[in-house]
Design a protein around this motif. Structure first.
Motif, PDB file in Angstrom:
ATOM      1  N   THR A 295       0.834  -1.195   0.000  1.00  0.00           N
ATOM      2  CA  THR A 295       0.000   0.000   0.000  1.00  0.00           C
ATOM      3  C   THR A 295       0.871   1.247   0.000  1.00  0.00           C
ATOM      4  O   THR A 295       1.815   1.366   0.791  1.00  0.00           O
ATOM      5  CB  THR A 295      -0.922   0.013   1.238  1.00  0.00           C
ATOM      6  N   GLY A 296       0.567   2.157  -0.899  1.00  0.00           N
ATOM      7  CA  GLY A 296       1.328   3.392  -1.026  1.00  0.00           C
ATOM      8  C   GLY A 296       2.355   3.352  -2.131  1.00  0.00           C
ATOM      9  O   GLY A 296       2.919   4.398  -2.494  1.00  0.00           O
ATOM     10  N   TYR A 297       2.627   2.158  -2.681  1.00  0.00           N
ATOM     11  CA  TYR A 297       3.624   2.027  -3.747  1.00  0.00           C
ATOM     12  C   TYR A 297       2.968   1.822  -5.116  1.00  0.00           C
ATOM     13  O   TYR A 297       3.674   1.756  -6.127  1.00  0.00           O
ATOM     14  CB  TYR A 297       4.576   0.876  -3.439  1.00  0.00           C
ATOM     15  N   GLU A 298       1.665   1.747  -5.135  1.00  0.00           N
ATOM     16  CA  GLU A 298       0.960   1.542  -6.403  1.00  0.00           C
ATOM     17  C   GLU A 298       1.218   2.734  -7.328  1.00  0.00           C
ATOM     18  O   GLU A 298       1.086   3.890  -6.939  1.00  0.00           O
ATOM     19  CB  GLU A 298      -0.541   1.400  -6.180  1.00  0.00           C
ATOM     20  N   GLY A 299       1.591   2.434  -8.565  1.00  0.00           N
ATOM     21  CA  GLY A 299       1.742   3.478  -9.556  1.00  0.00           C
ATOM     22  C   GLY A 299       3.023   4.280  -9.476  1.00  0.00           C
ATOM     23  O   GLY A 299       3.243   5.183 -10.295  1.00  0.00           O
ATOM     24  N   LYS A 300       3.902   3.982  -8.528  1.00  0.00           N
ATOM     25  CA  LYS A 300       5.144   4.750  -8.426  1.00  0.00           C
ATOM     26  C   LYS A 300       6.073   4.491  -9.608  1.00  0.00           C
ATOM     27  O   LYS A 300       6.839   5.356 -10.019  1.00  0.00           O
ATOM     28  CB  LYS A 300       5.858   4.442  -7.106  1.00  0.00           C
ATOM     29  N   THR A 301       6.030   3.282 -10.116  1.00  0.00           N
ATOM     30  CA  THR A 301       6.751   2.911 -11.321  1.00  0.00           C
ATOM     31  C   THR A 301       6.028   1.700 -11.889  1.00  0.00           C
ATOM     32  O   THR A 301       4.977   1.305 -11.372  1.00  0.00           O
ATOM     33  CB  THR A 301       8.234   2.618 -11.018  1.00  0.00           C
ATOM     34  N   SER A 302       6.526   1.090 -12.948  1.00  0.00           N
ATOM     35  CA  SER A 302       5.849  -0.078 -13.500  1.00  0.00           C
ATOM     36  C   SER A 302       5.870  -1.217 -12.488  1.00  0.00           C
ATOM     37  O   SER A 302       6.788  -1.328 -11.665  1.00  0.00           O
ATOM     38  CB  SER A 302       6.505  -0.518 -14.810  1.00  0.00           C
ATOM     39  N   THR A 303       4.859  -2.054 -12.539  1.00  0.00           N
ATOM     40  CA  THR A 303       4.693  -3.101 -11.518  1.00  0.00           C
ATOM     41  C   THR A 303       5.903  -4.008 -11.410  1.00  0.00           C
ATOM     42  O   THR A 303       6.253  -4.473 -10.322  1.00  0.00           O
ATOM     43  CB  THR A 303       3.446  -3.948 -11.815  1.00  0.00           C
ATOM     44  N   ASP A 304       6.577  -4.265 -12.534  1.00  0.00           N
ATOM     45  CA  ASP A 304       7.695  -5.211 -12.514  1.00  0.00           C
ATOM     46  C   ASP A 304       8.939  -4.648 -11.845  1.00  0.00           C
ATOM     47  O   ASP A 304       9.879  -5.395 -11.575  1.00  0.00           O
ATOM     48  CB  ASP A 304       8.030  -5.652 -13.942  1.00  0.00           C
ATOM     49  N   ARG A 305       8.972  -3.361 -11.543  1.00  0.00           N
ATOM     50  CA  ARG A 305      10.152  -2.749 -10.946  1.00  0.00           C
ATOM     51  C   ARG A 305       9.997  -2.496  -9.446  1.00  0.00           C
ATOM     52  O   ARG A 305      10.900  -1.954  -8.815  1.00  0.00           O
ATOM     53  CB  ARG A 305      10.483  -1.444 -11.661  1.00  0.00           C
ATOM     54  N   ILE A 306       8.892  -2.886  -8.873  1.00  0.00           N
ATOM     55  CA  ILE A 306       8.694  -2.711  -7.431  1.00  0.00           C
ATOM     56  C   ILE A 306       8.988  -4.050  -6.759  1.00  0.00           C
ATOM     57  O   ILE A 306       8.192  -4.979  -6.805  1.00  0.00           O
ATOM     58  CB  ILE A 306       7.272  -2.210  -7.117  1.00  0.00           C
ATOM     59  N   ARG A 307      10.151  -4.118  -6.127  1.00  0.00           N
ATOM     60  CA  ARG A 307      10.659  -5.390  -5.611  1.00  0.00           C
ATOM     61  C   ARG A 307      11.172  -5.242  -4.173  1.00  0.00           C
ATOM     62  O   ARG A 307      12.076  -5.962  -3.753  1.00  0.00           O
ATOM     63  CB  ARG A 307      11.785  -5.903  -6.525  1.00  0.00           C
ATOM     64  N   ASN A 308      10.608  -4.316  -3.429  1.00  0.00           N
ATOM     65  CA  ASN A 308      11.108  -4.016  -2.082  1.00  0.00           C
ATOM     66  C   ASN A 308      10.359  -4.762  -0.986  1.00  0.00           C
ATOM     67  O   ASN A 308      10.635  -4.552   0.193  1.00  0.00           O
ATOM     68  CB  ASN A 308      11.034  -2.509  -1.816  1.00  0.00           C
TER      69      ASN A 308
END
Length: 388
Positions: A295-308
């Motif tokens: 939550t809060g990370y949606e749309g920050k970059t493309s879905t495939d680059r959110i790996r935290n």
């Protein structure tokens, strides 16, 4: 005695850059490559040997790596349940590979380079020495351009199964060049012989899938369904969609035919990144460790680059997935990641390895994608984390 005090900026320098001013990532560090090497850690894999030892591996990618002509993979062994690790081998010509035990022997299967031949090696001494895949009777099992990752092998119906992607297509672009397929061999065959292996047909990229937002399928998992059918469940690259999807490809009983219906895309948390699916016979659920988008990370970059973030997810039918428990998290997604998770059951625990991007004594990682660590982790008594 007189004391001389250092200027404040020198104190800051020594604290931050002396090697003591950074915090190592969570878990146990198995290996580390500084970004200054311009080599990055890829394809973490792990398996549990019959004697309880762990074997892990990773390859190298990046500008100064050998990934495009004869890739390098490093092998590590732990004999104390992951507390300490020793490097036991370096394999020249091994990439994008998984580790597995079959009939008491240790194997590694992948390609010999970025978009290379499919090769397999065997170790009879727990990962210290390995066969050399130099021809069709010694581990060079499929020639051509192929893509894969550390994804599972499954034994079913007298055969051993492994999903791969054919990498020669109408386009040479990343993603569009990949076609989904399966290879398999009889369980009692010599796995180092090319003649033991059967290839399915390959299913190419189709730009019409997902209302035209489909850009690739890759890094497929061989998975046995609840009703005993073999499927190839693939990661989907569709960065212009807000949700993440997997694709389910049906494989015939003899392993020769792969087929797909365009309706067989299913929402799956983390499915825009590499994942490993395994079945837990105790809970009767399929499990995976995936990079969820918190939550809060949606749309920050493309879905495939959110790996935290890494979360345990479950399914009873491979079509409907539920997030059970977050296991790892860092608030920064640009320079931190826990990705390409590979994992195994070890009694009541899950043990897993990560391609981890985090700060080191040279500063930040090159990027979240370009990882500088391989780390080991344990989810204790994991079944208590699963809802019933």
């Amino acid at each position: 005695m007189k004391f001389r005090f250092l200027p404040l900026f020198l104190v800051f320098f020594f604290v931050c850059f002396s090697g003591q001013g950074f915090k190592e990532p969570p878990g146990v560090v198995i290996d580390h490559l500084s970004k200054s090497t311009e080599k990055y850690i890829g394809s973490p894999a792990i398996c549990v040997l019959p004697d309880g030892s762990y074997v892990a591996s990773h390859d190298e990618f990046g500008p100064r790596s050998a990934e495009f002509y004869s890739a390098i993979t490093h092998i590590f062994v732990s004999r104390d349940k992951g507390k300490t690790w020793q490097k036991t081998a370096t394999l020249d010509g091994q990439f994008w590979s998984n580790l597995f035990v079959h009939q008491g022997m240790l194997y590694i299967l992948g390609t010999n380079k970025h978009h290379g031949n499919i090769v397999i090696r065997k170790s009879t001494d727990g990962g210290l020495t390995w066969t050399q895949p130099y021809d069709a009777t010694h581990g060079l099992i499929v020639e051509g351009e192929y893509h894969t990752a550390p994804t599972p092998v499954v034994v079913h119906n007298g055969r051993i199964w492994r999903a791969v992607e054919y990498a020669t297509g109408k386009s040479s672009q990343w993603g569009k060049r990949y076609s989904a397929m399966m290879i398999s061999a009889p369980v009692n065959a010599d796995l180092l012989k090319a003649e033991s292996w059967t290839k399915s047909n390959s299913l190419p990229y189709d730009s019409t899938y997902l209302d035209g937002k489909f850009e690739a399928w890759l890094e497929g998992n061989a998975v046995l369904t609840p009703d005993g059918h073999m499927e190839d469940i693939l990661r989907i690259h569709a960065p212009n969609l807000p949700d993440e999807y997997c694709a389910v490809v049906n494989i015939s009983k003899d392993g020769k035919k792969a087929s797909f219906d365009s309706k067989d895309f299913y929402r799956m948390p983390g499915a825009s990144k590499k994942f490993t699916i395994r079945f837990d016979p105790v809970t009767q659920k399929y499990l995976s460790l995936v990079n969820t988008i918190e939550t809060g990370y949606e749309g920050k970059t493309s879905t495939d680059r959110i790996r935290n973030a890494v979360s345990l997810i479950s399914s009873t039918d491979l079509r409907n997935w539920k997030i059970e428990q977050r296991l790892l998290f860092h608030e920064d997604y640009r320079l931190h990641a826990f990705q390409y998770i590979d994992w195994q059951f070890d009694g009541k625990d899950i043990v897993f390895v990560s391609r981890t991007a985090s700060e080191d004594n040279n500063g930040d990682a090159h990027s979240a994608h370009d990882a500088n660590y391989m780390t080991f982790h344990r989810a204790d008594d994991f079944r208590t984390l699963i809802s019933h």
